[in-house]
Design a protein around this motif. Sequence first.
Motif, PDB file in Angstrom:
ATOM      1  N   ASP A  47      -7.495   1.573  -5.164  1.00  0.00           N
ATOM      2  CA  ASP A  47      -6.882   2.876  -4.909  1.00  0.00           C
ATOM      3  C   ASP A  47      -5.995   2.885  -3.665  1.00  0.00           C
ATOM      4  N   GLU A  48      -5.975   1.793  -2.900  1.00  0.00           N
ATOM      5  CA  GLU A  48      -5.075   1.669  -1.754  1.00  0.00           C
ATOM      6  C   GLU A  48      -3.765   0.964  -2.127  1.00  0.00           C
ATOM      7  N   ASP A 106       0.842  -1.179   0.000  1.00  0.00           N
ATOM      8  CA  ASP A 106       0.000   0.000   0.000  1.00  0.00           C
ATOM      9  C   ASP A 106       0.888   1.244   0.000  1.00  0.00           C
ATOM     10  N   PHE A 107       0.273   2.408   0.005  1.00  0.00           N
ATOM     11  CA  PHE A 107       1.040   3.655  -0.084  1.00  0.00           C
ATOM     12  C   PHE A 107       1.785   3.990   1.197  1.00  0.00           C
ATOM     13  N   LYS A 166       3.641   1.708   2.587  1.00  0.00           N
ATOM     14  CA  LYS A 166       4.717   0.707   2.497  1.00  0.00           C
ATOM     15  C   LYS A 166       4.424  -0.570   3.290  1.00  0.00           C
ATOM     16  N   SER A 206      -0.304   0.414  -4.023  1.00  0.00           N
ATOM     17  CA  SER A 206       0.735   1.137  -4.769  1.00  0.00           C
ATOM     18  C   SER A 206       1.442   0.219  -5.758  1.00  0.00           C
ATOM     19  N   SER A 207       1.597  -1.062  -5.415  1.00  0.00           N
ATOM     20  CA  SER A 207       2.186  -2.037  -6.334  1.00  0.00           C
ATOM     21  C   SER A 207       1.733  -3.434  -5.934  1.00  0.00           C
TER      22      SER A 207
END
Length: 142
Positions: free
Chosen positions: A131-132, A99-100, A102, A134-135
């Motif tokens: 949308d939560e 998530d954003f 980390k 990041s990768s």
Amino acid sequence: MNLEESIEIAVQGCGAEVYDIVTLKENDANIFRVYVTSKDGINLDKCAEISRMISPILDLDEPMNGKYNLEVSSPGIERKLKNPRHYKASIGEKVKLKDFEKNTISGELIFADDSEVKIKTEHGEEIITYDEISSASTYFEW
């Protein structure tokens, strides 16, 4: 019709689907990489066939200012997940999400729709919206 749509039509004509199209630079060379998948699997002959089909399209609508190497391949057993279609096709596989903030969530992908995924972890099931994330990628325990 844009370049990506033309490539998708050509790949489908070869009995495969476009997984992703990536442009990158490796060792001062521009790479135009097309990842393809098929229910029957992807082998070297299928990659060569697809390459022959999309090369003329790229000759007409040159990517990367016309200076690139075309690569066609399978995304592999460990692959990035970028859109809902990738997640839906990976249900039942092991995935690792960040998530954003980390935080990392690992486990079996048991559900995916157009807005969220559900992961079965060692601590239970977790629902995460796109949308939560990041990768994300699939992974294989060797």
